[in-house]
Scaffold this motif. Structure first.
Motif, PDB file in Angstrom:
ATOM      1  N   ARG A   1     -46.768  31.481  -8.217  1.00 31.55           N
ATOM      2  CA  ARG A   1     -46.987  30.058  -7.933  1.00 31.55           C
ATOM      3  C   ARG A   1     -48.026  29.843  -6.851  1.00 31.55           C
ATOM      4  NH1 ARG A   1     -47.736  25.701  -8.496  1.00 31.55           N
ATOM      5  NH2 ARG A   1     -47.665  26.435 -10.624  1.00 31.55           N
ATOM      6  N   ILE A   2     -47.983  30.631  -5.781  1.00 36.64           N
ATOM      7  CA  ILE A   2     -48.846  30.401  -4.624  1.00 36.64           C
ATOM      8  C   ILE A   2     -50.249  30.959  -4.816  1.00 36.64           C
ATOM      9  CG2 ILE A   2     -49.154  30.928  -2.170  1.00 36.64           C
ATOM     10  CD1 ILE A   2     -46.087  30.978  -1.932  1.00 36.64           C
ATOM     11  N   LEU A   3     -50.363  32.108  -5.468  1.00 41.53           N
ATOM     12  CA  LEU A   3     -51.653  32.788  -5.569  1.00 41.53           C
ATOM     13  C   LEU A   3     -52.290  32.656  -6.955  1.00 41.53           C
ATOM     14  CD1 LEU A   3     -53.767  34.619  -4.239  1.00 41.53           C
ATOM     15  CD2 LEU A   3     -52.390  36.593  -4.980  1.00 41.53           C
ATOM     16  N   ILE A   4     -51.537  33.019  -7.987  1.00 46.48           N
ATOM     17  CA  ILE A   4     -52.118  33.077  -9.330  1.00 46.48           C
ATOM     18  C   ILE A   4     -52.376  31.688  -9.894  1.00 46.48           C
ATOM     19  CG2 ILE A   4     -51.725  33.854 -11.705  1.00 46.48           C
ATOM     20  CD1 ILE A   4     -50.152  36.203 -10.537  1.00 46.48           C
TER      21      ILE A   4
ATOM     22  N   LEU B   1     -31.492  31.824  -7.387  1.00 53.01           N
ATOM     23  CA  LEU B   1     -32.882  32.248  -7.553  1.00 53.01           C
ATOM     24  C   LEU B   1     -33.812  31.039  -7.521  1.00 53.01           C
ATOM     25  CD1 LEU B   1     -35.074  34.334  -8.188  1.00 53.01           C
ATOM     26  CD2 LEU B   1     -34.481  34.103 -10.616  1.00 53.01           C
ATOM     27  N   ALA B   2     -33.425  29.965  -8.207  1.00 53.43           N
ATOM     28  CA  ALA B   2     -34.250  28.759  -8.226  1.00 53.43           C
ATOM     29  C   ALA B   2     -34.411  28.178  -6.830  1.00 53.43           C
ATOM     30  CB  ALA B   2     -33.630  27.711  -9.160  1.00 53.43           C
ATOM     31  N   ALA B   3     -33.331  28.144  -6.060  1.00 57.35           N
ATOM     32  CA  ALA B   3     -33.391  27.620  -4.696  1.00 57.35           C
ATOM     33  C   ALA B   3     -34.259  28.498  -3.801  1.00 57.35           C
ATOM     34  CB  ALA B   3     -31.978  27.508  -4.120  1.00 57.35           C
ATOM     35  N   ASN B   4     -34.187  29.801  -3.975  1.00 58.04           N
ATOM     36  CA  ASN B   4     -34.983  30.705  -3.148  1.00 58.04           C
ATOM     37  C   ASN B   4     -36.473  30.575  -3.446  1.00 58.04           C
ATOM     38  OD1 ASN B   4     -32.651  31.679  -1.978  1.00 58.04           O
ATOM     39  ND2 ASN B   4     -32.498  33.460  -3.308  1.00 58.04           N
ATOM     40  N   ILE B   5     -36.820  30.447  -4.727  1.00 54.42           N
ATOM     41  CA  ILE B   5     -38.220  30.232  -5.096  1.00 54.42           C
ATOM     42  C   ILE B   5     -38.712  28.918  -4.502  1.00 54.42           C
ATOM     43  CG2 ILE B   5     -39.811  29.825  -7.018  1.00 54.42           C
ATOM     44  CD1 ILE B   5     -37.957  31.619  -8.725  1.00 54.42           C
ATOM     45  N   LEU B   6     -37.901  27.874  -4.618  1.00 57.64           N
ATOM     46  CA  LEU B   6     -38.256  26.564  -4.077  1.00 57.64           C
ATOM     47  C   LEU B   6     -38.471  26.646  -2.573  1.00 57.64           C
ATOM     48  CD1 LEU B   6     -38.520  23.473  -4.166  1.00 57.64           C
ATOM     49  CD2 LEU B   6     -36.017  23.345  -4.144  1.00 57.64           C
ATOM     50  N   ALA B   7     -37.568  27.313  -1.872  1.00 52.67           N
ATOM     51  CA  ALA B   7     -37.666  27.397  -0.414  1.00 52.67           C
ATOM     52  C   ALA B   7     -38.904  28.173   0.017  1.00 52.67           C
ATOM     53  CB  ALA B   7     -36.412  28.051   0.154  1.00 52.67           C
ATOM     54  N   PHE B   8     -39.114  29.344  -0.581  1.00 48.92           N
ATOM     55  CA  PHE B   8     -40.240  30.185  -0.158  1.00 48.92           C
ATOM     56  C   PHE B   8     -41.575  29.507  -0.439  1.00 48.92           C
ATOM     57  CE2 PHE B   8     -43.338  33.554  -0.295  1.00 48.92           C
ATOM     58  CZ  PHE B   8     -42.970  34.383   0.750  1.00 48.92           C
ATOM     59  N   THR B   9     -41.739  28.952  -1.634  1.00 52.52           N
ATOM     60  CA  THR B   9     -43.018  28.319  -1.965  1.00 52.52           C
ATOM     61  C   THR B   9     -43.248  27.055  -1.147  1.00 52.52           C
ATOM     62  OG1 THR B   9     -42.030  27.118  -3.836  1.00 52.52           O
ATOM     63  CG2 THR B   9     -43.048  29.250  -4.301  1.00 52.52           C
ATOM     64  N   THR B  10     -42.179  26.329  -0.828  1.00 51.73           N
ATOM     65  CA  THR B  10     -42.336  25.135  -0.004  1.00 51.73           C
ATOM     66  C   THR B  10     -42.848  25.506   1.386  1.00 51.73           C
ATOM     67  OG1 THR B  10     -40.577  23.976  -1.196  1.00 51.73           O
ATOM     68  CG2 THR B  10     -41.145  23.133   0.971  1.00 51.73           C
TER      69      THR B  10
END
Length: 327
Positions: A248-251, A298-307
């Motif tokens: 999400r952040i790089l690619i 997993l969804a919450a962790n992805i949301l938190a890290f990318t935010t």
């Protein structure tokens, strides 16, 4: 550059605070799993549909003028979706993780961070263009999210079915009954009728009630997401949350710029495409994953890290593109 970073922080910090509140409340025992489940259903079935409906209905931009941008956004979304699907098929074993991973890669937070950043860069013009882009691409997001989450959650059932038609019927049923998709289709139908028939404005009580309910959606979704965050998993470099976050952040921003250049986008349109795609994973991805039986942790962790980290990519990418004269 400093102004861009400071602005990104003002957009992201409220999200982080709400997620932190949810995390704190769960640690203190002030919210239960039952509350999180019920609140997520409220958001998914009522609040988020209102947000999407009124975002499209209240936009005043001509759809046809944005066709190259919308097509470019559609192409970017498909590239990210099928790329993530291929990766999940090869490297992810658990069915409940696959769809959540795929959604975390291709689905961005356009409604809050994307639109706000576009408005800061281009003012009312950018906001109007971004609203139409968001409305169309959000519909694509939700259809693809239903497809990937349905396929993974029904994997065991579909594998034992004697006919592929059973799976197809289940998939169609989930798509046509999805509240987010229904709300977007209703909004586009209303806009089309308004153009051709000059419909009277919606009653004020309807608009005001809908806006109040819409305002509830993302804060409550973020609080629920924060309440399920697993810090240890989020910060594990080899974890699925980190792998999806890299996508999400790089690619995703790199793909957006490449496709935008291929479509000849410049100025506002390139800026809208980049900022919308480079935004962190959508808060709605957590709600949908939970509602459809995916791995909500997993969804919450992805949301938190990318935010937390996507804003740096947005600021750096915008500075580079502006320096090159591409946005």
């Amino acid at each position: 550059m400093l102004d861009a970073i400071l602005f990104a922080l003002t957009i992201v910090l409220p999200n982080l605070i709400l997620m932190g509140l949810g995390f704190f409340m769960r640690k203190q025992g002030q919210v239960s799993k039952a509350f999180i489940d019920q609140a997520s259903k409220l958001v998914f079935n009522y609040a988020l549909p209102c947000l999407l409906f009124f975002s499209v209905v209240q936009s005043s931009v001509d759809f046809s003028a944005q066709l190259p941008l919308i097509v470019a956004g559609f192409v970017v979304t498909l590239i990210l979706f099928f790329g993530a699907e291929g990766y999940a098929k090869l490297f992810i074993e658990r069915a409940e993780d696959k769809g959540v991973f795929v959604q975390g890669v291709f689905r961005s937070n356009m409604a809050i961070i994307g639109l706000a950043t576009v408005a800061n860069a281009y003012g009312k013009e950018g906001l109007s263009v971004g609203a139409v882009y968001m409305g169309v691409i959000t519909l694509v997001f939700n259809v693809l999210a239903v497809i990937t989450l349905s396929r993974t959650s029904l994997e065991s059932e579909s594998s034992s079915a004697s006919k592929a038609s059973h799976y197809i019927m289940m998939l169609v049923k989930k798509i046509i009954s999805n509240p987010l998709i229904i709300s977007l289709l209703a909004a586009f139908a209303y806009k089309a009728l308004d153009v051709s028939l000059s419909l009277p404005p919606l009653p004020q009580v309807v608009t005001y009630t809908g806006e109040l309910l819409a305002a509830l959606s993302l804060p409550l979704a973020l609080i629920c997401a924060g309440a399920t965050i697993d810090i240890r998993s989020m910060l594990t470099l080899s974890g699925l949350s980190m792998q999806a976050s890299i996508g999400r952040i790089l690619i995703a921003p790199i793909v957006a710029v490449a496709v935008g250049l291929g479509f000849g986008l410049t100025g506002v349109h390139m800026g809208v495409l980049f900022l919308m795609v480079a935004s962190p994973t959508a808060a709605a991805s957590y709600v949908m994953a939970k509602a459809m039986g995916g791995n909500e942790v997993l969804a919450a962790n992805i949301l938190a890290f990318t935010t937390v980290f996507a804003l740096f990519g947005m600021a750096i990418g915008a500075a580079i593109l502006r320096g090159l004269g591409w946005m």
